[in-house]
Write an enzyme that holds these catalytic residues in place. Structure first.
Site, PDB file in Angstrom:
ATOM      1  CB  THR A  27      -0.925  -0.010   1.231  1.00 52.24           C
ATOM      2  OG1 THR A  27      -1.863  -1.079   1.086  1.00 52.24           O
ATOM      3  CG2 THR A  27      -1.676   1.309   1.366  1.00 52.24           C
ATOM      4  CG  HIS A 182      -5.271  -8.600   1.551  1.00 47.23           C
ATOM      5  ND1 HIS A 182      -4.753  -9.348   2.590  1.00 47.23           N
ATOM      6  CD2 HIS A 182      -4.702  -7.364   1.668  1.00 47.23           C
ATOM      7  CE1 HIS A 182      -3.933  -8.602   3.301  1.00 47.23           C
ATOM      8  NE2 HIS A 182      -3.879  -7.391   2.759  1.00 47.23           N
ATOM      9  N   GLY A 183      -6.533 -12.324   2.216  1.00 48.39           N
ATOM     10  CA  GLY A 183      -7.179 -12.943   3.363  1.00 48.39           C
ATOM     11  C   GLY A 183      -6.359 -12.801   4.630  1.00 48.39           C
ATOM     12  CB  ALA A 184      -3.150 -11.719   5.189  1.00 48.79           C
ATOM     13  CG  ASN A 185      -1.515  -8.067   6.770  1.00 51.14           C
ATOM     14  OD1 ASN A 185      -0.893  -8.880   7.437  1.00 51.14           O
ATOM     15  ND2 ASN A 185      -0.974  -7.430   5.754  1.00 51.14           N
ATOM     16  CE1 TYR A 187      -6.554  -3.642   6.365  1.00 48.87           C
ATOM     17  CE2 TYR A 187      -4.962  -5.219   5.467  1.00 48.87           C
ATOM     18  CZ  TYR A 187      -5.260  -3.962   5.976  1.00 48.87           C
ATOM     19  OH  TYR A 187      -4.266  -3.021   6.101  1.00 48.87           O
ATOM     20  CG  ASN A 242      -4.779  -3.581  10.362  1.00 50.47           C
ATOM     21  OD1 ASN A 242      -4.544  -2.425  10.671  1.00 50.47           O
ATOM     22  ND2 ASN A 242      -4.362  -4.118   9.216  1.00 50.47           N
ATOM     23  N   GLY A 308      10.394  -9.824   5.903  1.00 50.05           N
ATOM     24  CA  GLY A 308      11.720  -9.489   6.409  1.00 50.05           C
ATOM     25  C   GLY A 308      12.850 -10.349   5.888  1.00 50.05           C
ATOM     26  N   GLY A 329       9.173  -6.739   0.251  1.00 52.43           N
ATOM     27  CA  GLY A 329       8.386  -5.526   0.305  1.00 52.43           C
ATOM     28  C   GLY A 329       9.212  -4.279   0.450  1.00 52.43           C
ATOM     29  NE  ARG A 330       9.685  -4.069   6.024  1.00 54.14           N
ATOM     30  CZ  ARG A 330      10.065  -4.586   7.187  1.00 54.14           C
ATOM     31  NH1 ARG A 330      10.366  -3.777   8.198  1.00 54.14           N
ATOM     32  NH2 ARG A 330      10.163  -5.891   7.345  1.00 54.14           N
TER      33      ARG A 330
END
Length: 376
Positions: A27, A182-185, A187, A242, A308, A329-330
């Site tokens: 995002t 998206h089935g994670a985090n 949400y 979240n 990570g 990601g990052r």
């Protein structure tokens, strides 16, 4: 060559990847603020990170207007958004890359300022997100306590399934190579999965089978649009982002993975618990289990792991058979040429967390490739 396993080919559905360095869905909140459609700036960003035979997973995109929870996130529910995404897809394909779109509904991780008419966000049950530091972002960027969401009526749950199905159709019209659910985090789909956020007494609540029903219905609906081999799914069994977290994740996620295994999905994508919530702060949870190692024996298909990783730990995970590909990601944000840097042992540019969300070119399209750093 550095990391021979990471830079070996991999078959993902109908696609043969040239390497196993995947860009994770990230995002960035840089869509058009009025239409929530991707802009030419977004196409430039994704095009910079595309490589021949490399897989990018585009950022989470709400499937319906009520599924929004952040300013500047692109959607996939309007003609303008489809057109905007087409520009992104074209930029990636021009570089020989592949791109899947992540389909998203935030559920209770929202605020009434994002909802039509100022309505409350929806969720499986009227259970708010609480806890230290747990704050909602409003449409004008303020941070406030989460509201108590409105529980979806049983007949409305079917409308969520239809929204994901239509979003899958829209993603196909935009030219994507596949989609990831998206089935994670924490949400909406994970809210239905987990017992503390799902207190329902209808066919979508109670038993593990019932709590998993919505996720599996959506998977089937999206397969109906794309075919199973172009559909992926992201899960975070031990995540705490979240307000999520199942007291004992193994029975729930064992049921889910076993139900998914025969379907022939393109891949299953796990977020490692050590990086749950990593978008908002630096985290590295100690003494936590490995999702990829726990669920690999239950999953016969392609398994992508995120969280990570370095080049060394990615190579080890693949060599040990725990994962087939690694999503970064990052460090992919700060290194548009990440696969080449890893393969050649080039140093990595550090990322700037302050520019992750919102803004324009700074911290988005202005990160240099290795040659630009070397000759500066």
């Amino acid at each position: 060559m550095n990391f021979p396993k990471l830079f070996s080919p991999l078959q993902v559905g109908p696609y043969r990847l040239a390497h196993r360095v995947v860009m994770a869905p990230l995002t960035r909140m840089r869509a058009d603020r009025s239409t929530f459609a991707p802009r030419p700036l977004n196409a430039e960003y994704y095009g910079q990170r595309a490589t021949p035979g490399g897989l990018l997973i585009a950022e989470a995109s709400p499937v319906i207007v009520t599924g929004r929870g952040n300013p500047g996130t692109p959607g996939i529910y309007s003609d303008a958004q489809i057109a905007g995404w087409r520009g992104v897809v074209d930029a990636v394909h021009a570089k020989g890359g592949l791109i899947f779109l992540q389909l998203w509904h935030v559920g209770r991780v929202s605020h009434s300022s994002f909802q039509l008419g100022g309505a409350l966000p929806v969720a499986p049950s009227a259970v708010p997100i609480t806890g230290n530091g747990m704050l909602a972002m409003t449409s004008d960027g303020k941070m406030v306590p989460y509201e108590t969401p409105r529980a979806l009526e049983t007949e409305e749950v079917g409308q969520v399934v239809e929204a994901f199905r239509q979003a899958a159709v829209n993603a196909k019209q935009a030219g994507f190579d596949g989609v990831e659910i998206h089935g994670a985090n924490g949400y909406l789909l994970e809210q239905f999965l987990q017992s503390h956020s799902n207190l329902r007494s209808d066919k979508y609540g109670g038993s593990i089978e019932n709590r998993a029903r919505l996720l599996l219905e959506i998977v089937e609906a999206v397969i109906g649009v794309w075919g199973a081999n172009r559909v992926g799914l992201r899960l975070s069994p031990y995540g705490i982002a979240n307000g999520s977290g199942e007291p004992d994740p193994m029975p729930l996620y064992t049921h889910v993975v076993r139900a998914l295994d025969p379907l022939g999905l393109a891949y299953l994508h796990f977020i490692e618990p050590r990086s749950s919530g990593a978008g908002r702060a630096e985290v590295n949870w100690q003494n936590v289990p490995s999702a990829m190692a726990l669920f690999r024996p239950l999953w016969r298909g392609v398994l992508i792991s995120a969280g990570g990783f370095t080049g060394e730990t990615a190579e080890a995970a693949i060599a040990q058979g725990h994962a087939d590909a690694i999503a970064f990601g990052r460090i992919f944000i700060a290194n548009p040429d990440l696969p080449r840097r890893l393969q050649n042992g080039f140093p990595l540019t550090p990322y700037n967390r302050a520019t992750f969300y919102g803004g324009e070119e700074a911290g988005y399209t202005d990160y240099p490739e290795h040659e630009q750093v070397a000759t500066a």
